[in-house]
Design a protein around this motif. Structure first.
Motif, PDB file in Angstrom:
ATOM      1  N   ALA A 288       0.835  -1.204   0.000  1.00 18.74           N
ATOM      2  CA  ALA A 288       0.000   0.000   0.000  1.00 18.74           C
ATOM      3  C   ALA A 288       0.871   1.256   0.000  1.00 18.74           C
ATOM      4  O   ALA A 288       0.556   2.246  -0.656  1.00 18.74           O
ATOM      5  CB  ALA A 288      -0.925  -0.006   1.222  1.00 18.74           C
ATOM      6  N   GLY A 289       1.987   1.172   0.719  1.00 20.62           N
ATOM      7  CA  GLY A 289       2.882   2.317   0.809  1.00 20.62           C
ATOM      8  C   GLY A 289       3.497   2.702  -0.530  1.00 20.62           C
ATOM      9  O   GLY A 289       3.883   3.860  -0.743  1.00 20.62           O
ATOM     10  N   GLU A 290       3.599   1.741  -1.437  1.00 23.17           N
ATOM     11  CA  GLU A 290       4.172   2.010  -2.769  1.00 23.17           C
ATOM     12  C   GLU A 290       3.180   2.723  -3.685  1.00 23.17           C
ATOM     13  O   GLU A 290       3.568   3.327  -4.677  1.00 23.17           O
ATOM     14  CB  GLU A 290       4.586   0.686  -3.446  1.00 23.17           C
ATOM     15  N   VAL A 291       1.887   2.572  -3.380  1.00 21.22           N
ATOM     16  CA  VAL A 291       0.851   2.975  -4.339  1.00 21.22           C
ATOM     17  C   VAL A 291       0.804   4.480  -4.615  1.00 21.22           C
ATOM     18  O   VAL A 291       0.797   4.901  -5.784  1.00 21.22           O
ATOM     19  CB  VAL A 291      -0.526   2.421  -3.889  1.00 21.22           C
ATOM     20  N   PRO A 292       0.770   5.332  -3.582  1.00 23.10           N
ATOM     21  CA  PRO A 292       0.531   6.763  -3.869  1.00 23.10           C
ATOM     22  C   PRO A 292       1.514   7.374  -4.867  1.00 23.10           C
ATOM     23  O   PRO A 292       1.102   8.143  -5.744  1.00 23.10           O
ATOM     24  CB  PRO A 292       0.668   7.421  -2.488  1.00 23.10           C
ATOM     25  N   ALA A 293       2.779   7.008  -4.770  1.00 22.27           N
ATOM     26  CA  ALA A 293       3.779   7.612  -5.652  1.00 22.27           C
ATOM     27  C   ALA A 293       3.602   7.182  -7.108  1.00 22.27           C
ATOM     28  O   ALA A 293       4.156   7.808  -8.013  1.00 22.27           O
ATOM     29  CB  ALA A 293       5.183   7.247  -5.164  1.00 22.27           C
ATOM     30  N   LEU A 294       2.834   6.097  -7.322  1.00 21.06           N
ATOM     31  CA  LEU A 294       2.645   5.599  -8.690  1.00 21.06           C
ATOM     32  C   LEU A 294       1.449   6.245  -9.383  1.00 21.06           C
ATOM     33  O   LEU A 294       1.179   5.976 -10.548  1.00 21.06           O
ATOM     34  CB  LEU A 294       2.442   4.080  -8.667  1.00 21.06           C
ATOM     35  N   LEU A 295       0.725   7.082  -8.670  1.00 16.88           N
ATOM     36  CA  LEU A 295      -0.535   7.603  -9.191  1.00 16.88           C
ATOM     37  C   LEU A 295      -0.478   9.109  -9.437  1.00 16.88           C
ATOM     38  O   LEU A 295       0.187   9.841  -8.704  1.00 16.88           O
ATOM     39  CB  LEU A 295      -1.668   7.316  -8.208  1.00 16.88           C
ATOM     40  N   GLU A 296      -1.193   9.532 -10.475  1.00 15.41           N
ATOM     41  CA  GLU A 296      -1.416  10.961 -10.743  1.00 15.41           C
ATOM     42  C   GLU A 296      -2.915  11.179 -10.803  1.00 15.41           C
ATOM     43  O   GLU A 296      -3.473  11.471 -11.864  1.00 15.41           O
ATOM     44  CB  GLU A 296      -0.790  11.358 -12.090  1.00 15.41           C
TER      45      GLU A 296
ATOM     46  N   PHE B 101      -6.398  13.045  -1.431  1.00 13.51           N
ATOM     47  CA  PHE B 101      -7.350  12.132  -0.785  1.00 13.51           C
ATOM     48  C   PHE B 101      -7.458  10.842  -1.593  1.00 13.51           C
ATOM     49  O   PHE B 101      -7.530   9.742  -1.044  1.00 13.51           O
ATOM     50  CB  PHE B 101      -8.704  12.814  -0.647  1.00 13.51           C
ATOM     51  N   ARG B 102      -7.435  10.971  -2.927  1.00 14.13           N
ATOM     52  CA  ARG B 102      -7.501   9.761  -3.759  1.00 14.13           C
ATOM     53  C   ARG B 102      -6.275   8.878  -3.541  1.00 14.13           C
ATOM     54  O   ARG B 102      -6.385   7.657  -3.496  1.00 14.13           O
ATOM     55  CB  ARG B 102      -7.632  10.130  -5.237  1.00 14.13           C
ATOM     56  N   ARG B 103      -5.103   9.506  -3.411  1.00 19.30           N
ATOM     57  CA  ARG B 103      -3.894   8.704  -3.150  1.00 19.30           C
ATOM     58  C   ARG B 103      -4.023   7.961  -1.825  1.00 19.30           C
ATOM     59  O   ARG B 103      -3.683   6.795  -1.715  1.00 19.30           O
ATOM     60  CB  ARG B 103      -2.649   9.597  -3.119  1.00 19.30           C
ATOM     61  N   HIS B 104      -4.528   8.697  -0.822  1.00 21.30           N
ATOM     62  CA  HIS B 104      -4.720   8.094   0.498  1.00 21.30           C
ATOM     63  C   HIS B 104      -5.685   6.898   0.405  1.00 21.30           C
ATOM     64  O   HIS B 104      -5.412   5.812   0.920  1.00 21.30           O
ATOM     65  CB  HIS B 104      -5.264   9.150   1.469  1.00 21.30           C
ATOM     66  N   LEU B 105      -6.818   7.127  -0.278  1.00 23.25           N
ATOM     67  CA  LEU B 105      -7.791   6.045  -0.411  1.00 23.25           C
ATOM     68  C   LEU B 105      -7.194   4.860  -1.151  1.00 23.25           C
ATOM     69  O   LEU B 105      -7.406   3.701  -0.775  1.00 23.25           O
ATOM     70  CB  LEU B 105      -9.026   6.542  -1.178  1.00 23.25           C
ATOM     71  N   ALA B 106      -6.450   5.143  -2.211  1.00 25.53           N
ATOM     72  CA  ALA B 106      -5.879   4.057  -3.029  1.00 25.53           C
ATOM     73  C   ALA B 106      -4.979   3.184  -2.169  1.00 25.53           C
ATOM     74  O   ALA B 106      -4.999   1.948  -2.259  1.00 25.53           O
ATOM     75  CB  ALA B 106      -5.109   4.640  -4.208  1.00 25.53           C
ATOM     76  N   ALA B 107      -4.182   3.803  -1.293  1.00 26.74           N
ATOM     77  CA  ALA B 107      -3.290   3.026  -0.431  1.00 26.74           C
ATOM     78  C   ALA B 107      -4.090   2.203   0.573  1.00 26.74           C
ATOM     79  O   ALA B 107      -3.835   1.003   0.757  1.00 26.74           O
ATOM     80  CB  ALA B 107      -2.322   3.965   0.300  1.00 26.74           C
ATOM     81  N   GLN B 108      -5.078   2.826   1.193  1.00 24.55           N
ATOM     82  CA  GLN B 108      -5.874   2.112   2.198  1.00 24.55           C
ATOM     83  C   GLN B 108      -6.631   0.939   1.580  1.00 24.55           C
ATOM     84  O   GLN B 108      -6.674  -0.151   2.149  1.00 24.55           O
ATOM     85  CB  GLN B 108      -6.861   3.077   2.874  1.00 24.55           C
TER      86      GLN B 108
END
Lengths: 164, 291
Positions: free
Chosen positions: B247-255, B266-273
């Motif tokens: 999950a920790g890897e996910v936010p940096a991979l998203l725009e 908030f979307r990055r946060h949700l994506a990780a959770q």
């Protein structure tokens, strides 16, 4: 293939209707303006609010997302089909008993959605009922009483034993 | 507002439908369930010259199974996936996803293939298509071509019906027996389009992750897989810590986009959770082999 009028014949509340309609005429507008039965209401005209819900061959559909020409050969039922001989349908009686309508604008769509729910997706719990009407907005926010009416219609009792 | 005028035809065969799409003077579109297209017509966001209504092609309303795949016809409606014992046995993730899809009246009418053509970035079926490596059979008067969901959907964004083409059939590979799965989405009200959605598939052999798939919706122009995260997991020992690391890897991979519903952050946060949750649930459902 045409933009000009198409001849359609369908059954509306048990009566045969034959009309020439332009392809872009929505079923809800057809019902209100051509068939002359105005119980079906339009709200958002984008498929979100559920107010225009009618039954097409027994299944609930949005009459703002179907062209009248697509209902050719089908059976359409609107809220006007519920009462007969001056007697309210059981659902209507329960809506009255539980004060399940305030301004009444959403009521035709709620009733037609509920008919489909009770017939085709029988609810086993209050959660099922809330899920079943999740596509119908009541801007008076009178959901509690609508749910109470549908609980009784489905023969369910509130889990905590409390009345509505 | 009301829809703009259009030519209407309701062919009785696939060949007639393809011909009607091909010989239109301007833009022609398929009208299937209409639950995405008609709202756009009603606000005049699209103005096709011709609508080709395929609802008379009732033979195209099917869900059929081969040994390892489910074939979905272009007139299969959302409701066909609801409370469907065979779907729940072979592809239960589809039975779970359809519960989140819009509302009963919309499910009575809308189609699986139509949802892929419309390709809303947070819709349930495109997410399932990319997760399950769906194969798309796209037909036009000039022939048939096959596309992968990942490739086809990524090139398009809502609204994205290919003009003059018909998405005739979609095939979805049934995951291997014992594969764990999970689907979840975050939205403000049940039935709303998700703000972020996530789905995972997991196989575990010899106490290690044999294969992992992760798909996210609502974070890009279309639903997408996160192959970098999948590769990180393979060969690792399943654990809460591993899912948190993924999950920790996910936010940096998203725009992700910022809009009225949610900010990019908030979307990055949700994506990780949601990533952490879907892997944990998929692990719980997976049958461990070779342990």
């Amino acid at each position: 293939m045409t933009t000009t009028e198409c001849e359609i014949s369908l059954t509306v509340n048990g009566e045969a209707v034959r009309e020439a309609v332009p392809p872009r005429l929505l079923l809800g507008d057809f019902l209100r303006e051509r068939a002359g039965i105005a119980g079906t209401h339009f709200g958002c005209e984008q498929g979100v609010c559920g107010t225009c819900t009618v039954l097409l061959d027994g299944e609930s559909i949005r009459s703002c997302l179907l062209f009248a020409v697509q209902a050719d050969g089908c059976e359409v039922a609107t809220v006007e089909s519920l009462a007969s001989d001056g007697q309210l349908h059981r659902l209507q009686t329960l809506f009255k008993k539980h004060h399940a309508l305030q301004c009444g604008y959403c009521t035709p769509g709620m009733l037609m959605t509920a008919l489909d729910l009770l017939a085709n997706r029988p609810p086993a719990s209050e959660a099922d009922i809330r899920d079943g009407i999740r596509g119908n907005l009541c801007r008076c926010t009178g959901y509690q009483n609508i749910v109470a009416a549908l609980m009784e219609a489905a023969g369910l009792e509130k889990a905590d034993g409390a009345g509505a | 507002m009301k829809p703009p005028p259009f030519e209407y035809c309701r062919p009785d065969s696939i060949d007639e439908a393809l011909e009607a799409l091909a010989d239109a003077s301007e833009d022609a579109r398929v009208l299937a369930g209409g639950q995405s297209l008609v709202p756009l017509l009603n606000v005049r966001q699209v103005r096709p010259a011709r609508l080709v209504d395929i609802n008379a092609l009732v033979a195209e309303r099917y869900l059929t199974y081969t040994d390892d795949a489910l074939a979905i016809g272009c007139l299969a409606r959302h409701v066909d996936f609801e409370d469907n014992p065979e779907i729940n046995a072979r592809l239960p993730i589809l039975g779970e996803a359809v519960k989140e899809l819009a509302s009963p009246a919309v499910r009575n009418r809308g189609t699986f293939c139509g949802s892929l053509c419309h390709n809303d970035p947070a819709a349930e079926w495109p997410l399932m298509a990319v997760l399950l490596d769906a194969r798309l059979h796209v037909q036009s008067a000039s022939g048939v071509r096959q596309e992968t969901a990942g490739g086809w959907l990524a090139d398009r964004h809502s609204p994205a019906v290919a003009p003059r083409e018909l998405l005739r059939r979609v095939e979805i590979g049934v995951p291997p027996p014992g594969a764990g799965w999970s689907f979840t989405e975050f939205n403000r009200r049940p039935g709303d389009v998700a703000i972020v959605s996530a789905a995972a598939l997991l196989t575990i052999e010899g106490g290690r992750v044999a294969s992992a798939r992760l798909a996210l919706g609502g974070v890009d122009r279309s639903a997408r897989r996160l192959h970098q995260v999948e590769r990180l997991l393979e060969g690792e020992t399943p654990s809460e810590a591993l899912w948190s690391a993924a999950a920790g890897e996910v936010p940096a991979l998203l725009e992700p986009p910022t809009d009225l519903q949610a900010t990019a952050g908030f979307r990055r946060h949700l994506a990780a959770q949601l990533t952490r949750r879907v892997f944990a649930e998929a692990e719980a459902r997976a049958t461990r082999k070779g342990t």
